[in-house]
Design a protein around this motif. Structure first.
Motif, PDB file in Angstrom:
ATOM      1  N   HIS A  85      35.354   5.009  13.315  1.00  0.00           N
ATOM      2  CA  HIS A  85      35.028   5.113  14.740  1.00  0.00           C
ATOM      3  C   HIS A  85      35.606   6.401  15.300  1.00  0.00           C
TER       4      HIS A  85
ATOM      5  N   LYS B 296      34.806  -1.676  16.355  1.00  0.00           N
ATOM      6  CA  LYS B 296      36.051  -0.931  16.559  1.00  0.00           C
ATOM      7  C   LYS B 296      37.259  -1.837  16.729  1.00  0.00           C
TER       8      LYS B 296
ATOM      9  N   ALA C 289      33.779  11.983  13.670  1.00  0.00           N
ATOM     10  CA  ALA C 289      33.429  11.102  12.544  1.00  0.00           C
ATOM     11  C   ALA C 289      33.554  11.837  11.217  1.00  0.00           C
TER      12      ALA C 289
ATOM     13  N   LEU D  66      24.075   8.326  13.997  1.00  0.00           N
ATOM     14  CA  LEU D  66      24.763   9.158  14.992  1.00  0.00           C
ATOM     15  C   LEU D  66      23.778   9.996  15.806  1.00  0.00           C
TER      16      LEU D  66
ATOM     17  N   THR E  94      40.833   3.434  12.390  1.00  0.00           N
ATOM     18  CA  THR E  94      40.057   3.484  11.153  1.00  0.00           C
ATOM     19  C   THR E  94      40.939   3.126   9.961  1.00  0.00           C
TER      20      THR E  94
ATOM     21  N   THR F 201      30.119   5.348   9.423  1.00  0.00           N
ATOM     22  CA  THR F 201      30.144   4.856  10.795  1.00  0.00           C
ATOM     23  C   THR F 201      29.330   3.566  10.843  1.00  0.00           C
TER      24      THR F 201
END
Length: 337
Positions: free
Chosen positions: A285, A259, A325, A314, A292, A310
């Motif tokens: 993110h 990130k 997302a 997840l 992003t 991602t």
């Protein structure tokens, strides 16, 4: 360089929904077939924590396992008098075949568009051995477990039409070994060549008409990497070594982007990447649309065309994180039209 062209999104494997039908429906109704070309089953239930459930496979020979605190189990040492290594089914084939029925149900009703493939995400044996098996037993367990996993891949391909199938190999332990971030040392040398050889052994089991992908992973336990990558150089070096040796098409590769890494330095090694495979960068993110966009712009200084994803699966995310997302990915792709 102009802004990159982003038309595709990729989901690595696990998704925090209760079953495969819910995952297929949510992803297929969120993205077109042009944007999302393969859909995983979400790895629900006990698969959500990657390979941990594979401990069950060794129930008949628990002496080969590491203890739960990752210390060696010394109750039985390898030797001529040691008990045999007997495995229970690895189950990846059973899960894939069961999930494919749900995939077909939604495909038959038009929810999943024609041309979208069912994605089966699998660990390489190194991930199971490096995470679960006592170092003293790894050379003995490796051929037995590798054969069981290869048989599972063959069964998946026997049941699921190859034209509907995509297989992704997940490589977290490989990256951990390359970053010297494992709790135990490798059981083979030289390291890089040994890792490549072991991945190629699994790739050889995949039918040439099955789409193939690689996920280079830094882990996601508690949404934290096992080590923070300095940049993409380590995974790109390994990807090049692997892709140079693979004697078949590789449809995509996926690499994570932390990130905080909106800087150009993180992405510079992309200039060294030698591949015609679709590149997916895990720069999406949750709750961070602006970040992003910044990561996307920095990556675009080095590669003009890539997909978004991602960083990892997840399966351990919240519903709100999943929603975020998906929403961010939809917005990024919508800007291209």
């Amino acid at each position: 360089m102009a802004n990159p062209t982003i038309t595709e999104v990729h989901f690595v494997g696990s998704v925090c929904l209760p079953d495969s039908l819910a995952v297929f429906r949510r992803l297929a109704t969120s993205f077109s077939a042009q944007a999302l070309r393969t859909i995983p089953d979400g790895e629900p239930s006990k698969r959500c924590n990657f390979v941990i459930f594979q401990r069950e496979v060794f129930s008949k020979c628990p002496f080969v396992l590491l203890n739960s605190d990752f210390t060696p189990n010394t109750s039985v040492e390898p030797g001529p008098d040691a008990p045999p290594i007997e495995l229970l089914p690895v189950q990846y084939d059973d899960f894939a075949i069961a999930s494919y029925k749900s995939f077909c149900q939604l495909k038959d009703t038009g929810v999943i568009e024609d041309g979208v493939r069912f994605q089966v995400s699998l660990p390489t044996p190194v991930n199971v051995l490096g995470s679960l098996i006592n170092p003293a037993w790894r050379t003995k367990v490796e051929p037995v477990y590798a054969e069981a996993l290869k048989n599972a891949v063959k069964r998946i391909q026997d049941i699921i039409p190859v034209s509907d199938l995509a297989i992704q190999f997940d490589m977290a332990s490989e990256v951990a070994y390359l970053e010297d971030a494992c709790h135990t040392p490798p059981w083979f040398s030289p390291l890089e060549e040994g890792l490549v050889e072991r991945v190629l052994e699994m790739v050889a089991c995949v039918d040439k008409d099955v789409e193939l992908g690689f996920h280079f992973c830094y882990g996601d336990l508690g949404h934290v990497h096992f080590t923070q990558p300095k940049d993409l150089a380590v995974v790109i070096r390994f990807a090049n070594m692997l892709l140079d040796k693979v004697e078949r098409p590789v449809s995509w590769i996926h690499m994570p982007v932390p990130k905080a890494r909106t800087d150009h330095q993180y992405f510079e090694a992309l200039l060294d990447l030698r591949t015609s495979s679709k590149l997916f960068l895990g720069l999406v993110h949750m709750d961070d649309y602006e970040g992003t966009e910044a990561r996307l712009k920095s990556a675009g200084a080095y590669v003009p065309n890539f997909g978004i994803a991602t960083e990892c699966g997840l399966g351990r995310a919240s519903k709100a994180e999943l929603d975020s997302a998906i929403s961010i990915s939809q917005s990024i792709i919508a800007k291209q039209h």
